[in-house]
Design an enzyme around this catalytic site. Structure first.
Site, short mmCIF file in Angstrom:
data_model
loop_
_atom_site.label_atom_id
_atom_site.label_comp_id
_atom_site.label_asym_id
_atom_site.label_seq_id
_atom_site.Cartn_x
_atom_site.Cartn_y
_atom_site.Cartn_z
CG HIS A 1 34.63 39.04 45.66
ND1 HIS A 1 33.51 39.20 46.46
CD2 HIS A 1 35.11 40.24 45.71
CE1 HIS A 1 33.10 40.34 46.45
NE2 HIS A 1 34.03 41.14 45.94
CB SER B 1 35.97 44.39 45.97
OG SER B 1 34.94 43.57 45.07
CG ASP C 1 31.89 36.05 47.12
OD1 ASP C 1 32.09 35.71 45.93
OD2 ASP C 1 32.01 37.18 47.76
#
Length: 239
Positions: A191, A11, A188
């Protein structure tokens, strides 16, 4: 044909073309010199990445087209998820993580022997940030990732790179050098913020430069306007 830079990862790679992302910054940096190709898969670990690497690379360089100049391989954040916590299904044991990295790199080397492969370690983890994140289902009150685990996988990634003779970016160690890295670089706990993206962008540019892929070393795609004859601009396109 412009050279290509392929970004293969989870991600943190998939999001890298977003506003302030490190991939978008690379695309801008090399805007007249190279094409940046995104192959990011949110939530993936090296086990799954190894299964799909062939399909992921389809179409990157069709037959007869030069292979990518470089490829980044950026996995480990999901592998390092603790097996007894939420999201434990993403966990990959450390020895398998290293084996999978070797196999992914072997595939890329076999497919494109001239491509520079750059490994990137998983980033550090802000455990408080993970507990505050409300996007997942975590009722245990314990973070599903720890910085200690991420550090072990980062060291394992560096070891694989050294073993294979590949360049590596130890982003885990790099970010820890800065004060308040937890909140400055991670939105977070995992990320990247814009500042975190900027750190990785700068490290990738440095590593590409070390491999002869600097902005100065790559030719401009098509004639630069500054090189055109103002009295006969079309002369620049005769060759």
């Amino acid at each position: 044909m412009r050279p290509k830079l392929v970004l293969f990862g989870d991600s943190i790679t998939e999001e890298s073309f977003g506003e302030g992302g490190w991939g978008a910054a690379l695309a801008h940096h090399f805007s007249r010199k190279a094409d940046v190709v995104l192959r990011g898969y949110s939530g993936y670990n090296t086990r799954w990445a190894l299964k799909v690497v062939g399909r992921a690379m389809e179409g990157v360089c069709p037959d007869g087209v030069a292979p990518p100049a470089a490829a980044t391989v950026f996995f480990g954040a999901n592998d390092a998820t603790l097996p007894d916590r939420c999201c434990g299904f993403q966990h990959v044991p450390l020895p398998e993580y290293q084996s999978n990295l070797r196999a992914i790199c072997a595939y890329l080397r076999e497919r494109w022997s001239s491509t520079v492969i750059i490994l990137i370690t998983p980033p550090p983890i802000d455990e408080d940030g993970r507990l505050r994140d409300t996007s997942g289902d975590n009722s245990s009150g314990l973070p599903e990732r720890t910085n200690e685990s991420a550090g072990a996988y980062a060291k394992a990634c560096v070891a694989v790179a050294n073993e294979l003779g590949l360049p590596v970016i130890d982003i885990w160690s790099k970010m820890l050098q800065f004060p308040d890295w937890e909140k400055s670089f991670l939105r977070d706990g995992l990320h990247f913020t814009a500042s975190g993206n900027s750190v990785l962008f700068e490290e990738v540019v440095k590593k590409l430069g070390d491999e002869g892929l600097s902005l100065e070393a790559l030719p401009v795609d098509l004639p630069d306007i500054l090189d055109m004859d103002p009295n006969d601009p079309l002369k620049s396109f005769c060759d």
